[in-house]
Motif scaffolding. Structure first.
Motif, PDB file in Angstrom:
ATOM      1  N   ASP A 265       0.830  -1.285   0.023  1.00  0.00           N
ATOM      2  CA  ASP A 265       0.128   0.046  -0.180  1.00  0.00           C
ATOM      3  C   ASP A 265       0.845   1.381  -0.012  1.00  0.00           C
ATOM      4  O   ASP A 265       0.599   2.146  -0.809  1.00  0.00           O
ATOM      5  CB  ASP A 265      -0.812   0.115   1.186  1.00  0.00           C
ATOM      6  N   PHE A 266       1.797   1.183   0.887  1.00  0.00           N
ATOM      7  CA  PHE A 266       2.691   2.535   0.980  1.00  0.00           C
ATOM      8  C   PHE A 266       3.687   2.428  -0.539  1.00  0.00           C
ATOM      9  O   PHE A 266       3.973   3.647  -0.988  1.00  0.00           O
ATOM     10  CB  PHE A 266       3.766   2.233   2.118  1.00  0.00           C
ATOM     11  N   TRP A 269       1.346   4.085  -2.981  1.00  0.00           N
ATOM     12  CA  TRP A 269       1.272   5.587  -2.901  1.00  0.00           C
ATOM     13  C   TRP A 269       2.514   6.430  -3.263  1.00  0.00           C
ATOM     14  O   TRP A 269       2.647   7.279  -3.653  1.00  0.00           O
ATOM     15  CB  TRP A 269       1.010   5.685  -1.375  1.00  0.00           C
ATOM     16  N   ALA A 270       3.576   5.505  -2.665  1.00  0.00           N
ATOM     17  CA  ALA A 270       5.049   6.508  -3.122  1.00  0.00           C
ATOM     18  C   ALA A 270       5.601   6.618  -4.563  1.00  0.00           C
ATOM     19  O   ALA A 270       6.560   7.364  -4.638  1.00  0.00           O
ATOM     20  CB  ALA A 270       6.137   5.854  -2.123  1.00  0.00           C
ATOM     21  N   THR A 326       4.623   3.807  10.605  1.00  0.00           N
ATOM     22  CA  THR A 326       3.938   4.645   9.553  1.00  0.00           C
ATOM     23  C   THR A 326       2.967   3.771   9.058  1.00  0.00           C
ATOM     24  O   THR A 326       1.696   4.252   8.466  1.00  0.00           O
ATOM     25  CB  THR A 326       5.012   4.948   8.219  1.00  0.00           C
ATOM     26  N   LEU A 327       3.190   2.477   8.831  1.00  0.00           N
ATOM     27  CA  LEU A 327       2.137   1.475   8.037  1.00  0.00           C
ATOM     28  C   LEU A 327       0.887   1.365   8.851  1.00  0.00           C
ATOM     29  O   LEU A 327      -0.211   0.769   8.328  1.00  0.00           O
ATOM     30  CB  LEU A 327       2.910   0.025   8.010  1.00  0.00           C
ATOM     31  N   ASP A 330      -2.536   5.229   6.553  1.00  0.00           N
ATOM     32  CA  ASP A 330      -2.223   6.032   5.217  1.00  0.00           C
ATOM     33  C   ASP A 330      -1.772   7.528   5.388  1.00  0.00           C
ATOM     34  O   ASP A 330      -1.127   8.264   4.799  1.00  0.00           O
ATOM     35  CB  ASP A 330      -3.506   5.840   4.318  1.00  0.00           C
ATOM     36  N   PHE A 333       1.755   8.209   5.629  1.00  0.00           N
ATOM     37  CA  PHE A 333       2.758   8.065   4.680  1.00  0.00           C
ATOM     38  C   PHE A 333       3.636   9.244   4.038  1.00  0.00           C
ATOM     39  O   PHE A 333       4.854   9.165   3.934  1.00  0.00           O
ATOM     40  CB  PHE A 333       1.862   7.555   3.206  1.00  0.00           C
ATOM     41  N   ARG A 334       3.023  10.473   4.190  1.00  0.00           N
ATOM     42  CA  ARG A 334       3.712  11.596   3.605  1.00  0.00           C
ATOM     43  C   ARG A 334       5.055  11.789   4.574  1.00  0.00           C
ATOM     44  O   ARG A 334       6.047  12.167   4.041  1.00  0.00           O
ATOM     45  CB  ARG A 334       2.670  12.527   3.590  1.00  0.00           C
ATOM     46  N   ALA A 337       7.660   9.406   3.697  1.00  0.00           N
ATOM     47  CA  ALA A 337       8.229   9.618   2.438  1.00  0.00           C
ATOM     48  C   ALA A 337       9.253  10.826   2.720  1.00  0.00           C
ATOM     49  O   ALA A 337      10.222  10.860   2.187  1.00  0.00           O
ATOM     50  CB  ALA A 337       7.224   9.856   1.448  1.00  0.00           C
TER      51      ALA A 337
END
Length: 501
Positions: A265-266, A269-270, A326-327, A330, A333-334, A337
């Motif tokens: 999922d991450f 997104w990344a 982080t996981l 959501d 996530f930012r 990153a």
């Protein structure tokens, strides 16, 4: 996989279909039932600002229930009473996670949204479990270096060596044994369950409804096993394996699987082009994010990078621990990153997340450490831990052997005071389980073990989603509707279902 586990995967439904398959369960439980007695709660203003109508009180409980007239400690309790007396049907208890998480901040954070969903059906009540928040606490008197999350979680050395973990584990166990005392020895799931029943009686309730999350789902399951006659509508949100022989040891080990389940999922997104303008796109393809992360962690193993927090460098293990945190959502996530980008930039000083920038408070570290060891005995074989770490590093490189590594529990001074409770299907069918398919902390595979143990007592709603803590948080609208419907109407799916929205 067992036959039952296969049945749990049978049906995928839309939110509308979930709502359409509801069936009635237990009738409403009324407050102030005859025969409910307990210590009086003197409600008054809370010490910290909270919600409108939020009140606080203290509940005295025995340090040791085998000596009910002996020394006492106090639990911080809080409630928001229903503003619609005609609609009120009882009390909904919020059981916090952890171990080590207080309940009062969660009521303050979630109470408005939960109250809106419940539409006056309940007084909303929670508590700080013994050892946490405003309740009586204990101390292990640990050095600050041993209270950093990256130290409390047993991350091996970059080459997989666990020598330092062994030394720290012995040091922590020795400190807790010398300084913890009776209160530290009392920090256990069994006593939290007894405390909840004492709270129920103090509230004057014959039955409680509950919303339990994370570790709280095990607390809630044990309560339902021990006091089935006092459960009304019981929600277990983000569950794990209740095997009484392994408990917290298995929960920690399961995090390796949970990270693998959730990382895609991450990665998606990344690698999304939408990240480009923010400077947070880490790779052009999702499949390239994992090797990028592993290579960066290895580089930081070799050469830790000075961070914006003086004296706390960004190491490979701090980056790995940041990923585990982080996981869970959501929404994180930012930030992660950005940390990766800062780690890649030779001129940047990475800004560590607050959870990694300093040590945990001593009292919080103590309750986390003690509950893990007071519930169940952990193995003490050092060679077995070395073998487990070596194998797990190969199978699950994202977690680098940490979930199966040695902890302080291998050297804990006191044996558990009692045998863990075995969760069974004995009792009323009044439980709704809610579970994200890709939960990094309480993975789906472990939740299926809880589902199997509860048998006909429960139904499970699986959300085709990632994150930890689903209802009103990291789940889906479909899951939110299923829980709200169950708590407010008593209806739940006739069989286990899945939904994606």
């Amino acid at each position: 996989m067992t036959t039952y586990a296969h049945r749990a995967l049978l049906l995928t439904l839309s939110a509308a279909a979930v709502a359409g398959t509801l069936a009635a369960v237990s009738p409403a439980a009324r407050a102030q039932a005859p025969g409910t007695t307990g210590p009086a709660l003197a409600w008054g203003p809370c010490a910290q600002p909270g919600l409108p109508r939020q009140e606080c009180a203290e509940l005295p409980v025995p340090v040791d229930y085998r000596d009910p007239d002996g020394p006492r400690l106090t639990l911080a309790v809080s409630r928001v009473r229903s503003d619609r007396p005609a609609a009120r049907r009882g009390t909904l208890l919020m059981i916090p996670g952890g171990p080590g998480e207080p309940g009062l901040p969660r009521l303050t954070a979630k109470g408005a949204a939960l109250g809106k969903e419940m539409a006056g059906a309940y007084d909303l009540v929670t508590f700080d479990p013994r050892g946490t928040g405003g309740s009586s606490t204990a101390s292990c008197a640990l050095d600050a270096d041993d209270r950093h999350l990256v130290a409390l979680r047993p991350w091996p050395a970059p080459d997989g060596d666990i020598t330092e973990n062994l030394a720290r584990s012995r040091r922590i166990a020795d400190a807790c044994g010398r300084h913890g005392g009776a209160v530290l020895r009392s920090l256990s799931t069994a006593n939290e369950v007894r405390d909840i029943d004492r709270l129920r009686r103090a509230l004057g309730e014959e039955k409680l409804s509950a919303w339990a999350t994370s570790y709280g789902t095990y607390v809630g399951a044990v309560y339902a096993q021990k006091y089935p006659q006092h459960t009304d509508r019981w929600v277990l949100d983000s569950n794990d394996d209740p095997d009484p022989a392994r408990l917290e040891r298995r929960w920690l080990a399961n995090m390796a699987v949970g990270a693998d389940d959730r990382f895609p999922d991450f990665a998606a997104w990344a690698a999304d082009p939408a990240r480009e303008d923010e400077g947070l796109r880490l790779a052009e393809r999702p499949q390239d994010v994992r090797p990028l992360f592993l290579a960066l962690a290895a580089e930081l193993d070799r050469a830790p990078k000075e961070s914006a927090t003086k004296g706390v460098p960004l190491t490979g293990n701090r980056l790995r621990q940041a990923l585990q945190n982080t996981l869970q959502s959501d929404g994180l996530f930012r930030q992660f990153a950005r940390l990766v980008r800062q780690a890649q930039d030779p001129a940047a000083r990475p800004v560590l997340p607050d959870a990694l920038a300093g040590p945990l408070p001593d009292a919080k570290a103590a309750v986390v450490l003690a509950t893990l060891c007071n519930d169940v005995r952990w193995p003490a074989s050092v060679p077995a831990y070395r073998r487990a770490v070596a194998a797990d590093r190969v199978r699950h490189p994202l977690t680098a052997g940490m979930p199966v590594n040695v902890t302080h529990c291998a050297f804990w001074k006191d044996a558990p005071a009692e045998q863990p409770t075995r969760i069974t299907d004995a009792g009323p069918s009044d439980i709704l389980m809610l579970q994200n398919r890709r939960d990094p902390v309480s993975p789906y595979s472990g939740a299926l073990k809880m589902r199997q143990a509860l048998g006909g007592r429960a139904r499970m709603v699986t959300l085709e989603h990632g994150g930890h803590g689903a209802y009103l948080a990291n789940g889906t609208a479909c899951g939110d509707r299923a829980v709200t419907a169950f708590l407010t109407t008593g209806r739940r799916p006739q069989r286990d279902v899945s939904c994606a929205d």
